[in-house]
Design a protein around this motif. Structure first.
Motif, PDB file in Angstrom:
ATOM      1  N   LEU A  48      32.585  38.050  10.330  1.00 20.06           N
ATOM      2  CA  LEU A  48      31.697  38.893  11.212  1.00 20.06           C
ATOM      3  C   LEU A  48      32.303  39.500  12.332  1.00 20.06           C
ATOM      4  O   LEU A  48      33.241  38.779  13.130  1.00 20.06           O
ATOM      5  CB  LEU A  48      30.128  38.177  11.592  1.00 20.06           C
ATOM      6  N   MET A  49      32.037  40.846  12.796  1.00 25.99           N
ATOM      7  CA  MET A  49      32.667  41.283  13.773  1.00 25.99           C
ATOM      8  C   MET A  49      31.509  41.975  14.478  1.00 25.99           C
ATOM      9  O   MET A  49      30.766  42.983  14.172  1.00 25.99           O
ATOM     10  CB  MET A  49      33.799  42.378  13.577  1.00 25.99           C
ATOM     11  N   PHE A  50      30.927  41.370  15.584  1.00 25.63           N
ATOM     12  CA  PHE A  50      30.010  41.760  16.515  1.00 25.63           C
ATOM     13  C   PHE A  50      30.474  42.753  17.436  1.00 25.63           C
ATOM     14  O   PHE A  50      31.563  42.224  18.223  1.00 25.63           O
ATOM     15  CB  PHE A  50      29.245  40.320  17.374  1.00 25.63           C
ATOM     16  N   MET A  51      29.438  43.716  17.863  1.00 26.76           N
ATOM     17  CA  MET A  51      29.909  44.747  18.844  1.00 26.76           C
ATOM     18  C   MET A  51      28.524  44.923  19.626  1.00 26.76           C
ATOM     19  O   MET A  51      27.446  44.742  19.263  1.00 26.76           O
ATOM     20  CB  MET A  51      30.107  46.187  18.339  1.00 26.76           C
ATOM     21  N   ALA A  52      28.561  45.003  20.938  1.00 25.90           N
ATOM     22  CA  ALA A  52      27.773  45.515  21.814  1.00 25.90           C
ATOM     23  C   ALA A  52      27.807  46.771  22.684  1.00 25.90           C
ATOM     24  O   ALA A  52      28.855  46.988  22.906  1.00 25.90           O
ATOM     25  CB  ALA A  52      27.322  44.350  22.813  1.00 25.90           C
ATOM     26  N   PRO A  53      26.847  47.638  22.444  1.00 27.49           N
ATOM     27  CA  PRO A  53      27.061  48.931  23.269  1.00 27.49           C
ATOM     28  C   PRO A  53      27.551  48.832  24.725  1.00 27.49           C
ATOM     29  O   PRO A  53      27.275  48.216  25.377  1.00 27.49           O
ATOM     30  CB  PRO A  53      25.567  49.544  23.401  1.00 27.49           C
ATOM     31  N   SER A  54      28.739  49.746  24.934  1.00 29.85           N
ATOM     32  CA  SER A  54      29.332  49.850  26.117  1.00 29.85           C
ATOM     33  C   SER A  54      30.332  48.704  26.535  1.00 29.85           C
ATOM     34  O   SER A  54      31.197  49.038  27.099  1.00 29.85           O
ATOM     35  CB  SER A  54      28.514  50.115  27.279  1.00 29.85           C
ATOM     36  N   SER A  55      30.380  47.724  25.671  1.00 31.84           N
ATOM     37  CA  SER A  55      31.383  46.605  25.912  1.00 31.84           C
ATOM     38  C   SER A  55      32.620  46.981  25.135  1.00 31.84           C
ATOM     39  O   SER A  55      32.423  47.214  23.883  1.00 31.84           O
ATOM     40  CB  SER A  55      30.798  45.138  25.604  1.00 31.84           C
ATOM     41  N   THR A  56      33.713  46.630  25.638  1.00 29.30           N
ATOM     42  CA  THR A  56      34.803  46.890  24.985  1.00 29.30           C
ATOM     43  C   THR A  56      35.491  45.435  24.226  1.00 29.30           C
ATOM     44  O   THR A  56      36.423  45.537  23.563  1.00 29.30           O
ATOM     45  CB  THR A  56      36.109  47.243  26.089  1.00 29.30           C
ATOM     46  N   ASN A  57      34.839  44.474  24.518  1.00 32.13           N
ATOM     47  CA  ASN A  57      35.140  43.096  23.763  1.00 32.13           C
ATOM     48  C   ASN A  57      34.358  43.366  22.365  1.00 32.13           C
ATOM     49  O   ASN A  57      33.316  44.140  22.167  1.00 32.13           O
ATOM     50  CB  ASN A  57      34.789  42.124  24.636  1.00 32.13           C
ATOM     51  N   VAL A  58      35.023  42.410  21.373  1.00 35.67           N
ATOM     52  CA  VAL A  58      34.425  42.280  20.093  1.00 35.67           C
ATOM     53  C   VAL A  58      34.539  40.698  20.050  1.00 35.67           C
ATOM     54  O   VAL A  58      35.277  40.143  20.210  1.00 35.67           O
ATOM     55  CB  VAL A  58      35.031  42.986  19.254  1.00 35.67           C
ATOM     56  N   VAL A  59      33.433  40.322  19.447  1.00 32.53           N
ATOM     57  CA  VAL A  59      33.123  38.830  19.001  1.00 32.53           C
ATOM     58  C   VAL A  59      33.553  38.761  17.430  1.00 32.53           C
ATOM     59  O   VAL A  59      32.769  39.457  16.571  1.00 32.53           O
ATOM     60  CB  VAL A  59      31.751  38.133  19.593  1.00 32.53           C
ATOM     61  N   ARG A  60      34.298  37.778  17.249  1.00 30.99           N
ATOM     62  CA  ARG A  60      34.714  37.659  15.766  1.00 30.99           C
ATOM     63  C   ARG A  60      34.242  36.223  15.299  1.00 30.99           C
ATOM     64  O   ARG A  60      34.503  35.208  16.123  1.00 30.99           O
ATOM     65  CB  ARG A  60      36.015  38.039  15.366  1.00 30.99           C
ATOM     66  N   VAL A  61      33.593  36.211  14.093  1.00 29.38           N
ATOM     67  CA  VAL A  61      33.325  34.802  13.464  1.00 29.38           C
ATOM     68  C   VAL A  61      33.663  34.779  12.190  1.00 29.38           C
ATOM     69  O   VAL A  61      33.931  35.643  11.330  1.00 29.38           O
ATOM     70  CB  VAL A  61      31.659  34.615  13.360  1.00 29.38           C
ATOM     71  N   ASN A  62      34.286  33.620  11.793  1.00 30.12           N
ATOM     72  CA  ASN A  62      34.948  33.403  10.409  1.00 30.12           C
ATOM     73  C   ASN A  62      34.217  31.948  10.013  1.00 30.12           C
ATOM     74  O   ASN A  62      34.125  31.142  10.835  1.00 30.12           O
ATOM     75  CB  ASN A  62      36.359  33.197  10.388  1.00 30.12           C
TER      76      ASN A  62
END
Length: 200
Positions: free
Chosen positions: A98-112
């Motif tokens: 999974l690749m999570f994004m949040a509006p305006s944030s330039t970070n991404v959170v990844r889950v395997n």
């Protein structure tokens, strides 16, 4: 093109991983990751099956997943086009990313991790909206999770301004390209109405 055919050759090109890129990995949801995921309304679900791979965008008008515990995420599957590519894959091969994004944030959170698809009534009722329930819920068990370096989103300026929609083909345009008799304009108007938050 000349393909790289061994891990050894690949590692000769890139060298060793930056130590921080490995030490940042966690196997469970920490307080900061909880805050971040609860703010995310969009995730790309990646699965693999006998026919190949699949990447499916999932979005909601609030948090896109529910955190059941520090190792488990719940992702409701609302009514759609019934292709169920991701669900078919999970039933046959439970590996997911999974690749999570949040509006305006330039970070991404990844889950395997791994996943299962459930029709359990109690689990589905956790997501009830206006009397509607998702058809199924995807339960993801986290194997590892980590934040992704912000360079990609910063470089692409993903959240900066907007591309002129008039220059991009619509969903109706894509279908009409395959079926000349299709009424793409009416489809786009109907789709825009259907895609509003009351879609559940």
């Amino acid at each position: 093109m000349t393909p790289i055919t061994s891990i050894e050759d690949l590692e000769l090109i890139y060298g060793e991983a930056v130590p921080r890129s490995l030490s940042k990995v966690t196997t469970h949801i920490t307080p900061h990751y909880r805050t971040w995921i609860e703010a995310s309304r969009f995730v790309v679900l990646s699965t693999v099956g006998p026919e190949g791979t699949d990447g499916s965008p999932r979005g909601d008008d609030g948090a896109v997943v529910e955190i059941a515990d520090d190792k488990t995420l719940l992702l409701p599957d609302w009514f759609g086009n019934n292709r169920i590519d991701s669900l078919r894959n999970i039933v046959r091969d439970n590996r997911v990313s999974l690749m999570f994004m949040a509006p305006s944030s330039t970070n991404v959170v990844r889950v395997n991790g791994t996943a299962l698809v459930t029709v359990d009534e109690a689990t589905r009722r956790r997501f009830e909206k206006k009397g509607k329930l998702p058809r199924t819920v995807i339960a993801i068990t986290i194997g590892e999770m980590y934040f992704q370096c912000a360079k990609a989103l910063m470089r692409s300026e993903l959240w900066k301004g907007a591309i002129d929609d008039q220059k991009l083909p619509t969903a109706g345009d894509f279908i009409k390209e395959r079926d000349a008799l299709f009424d793409g304009k009416t489809y786009d108007e109907t789709y825009a109405e259907y895609a509003k938050p009351r879609m559940w």
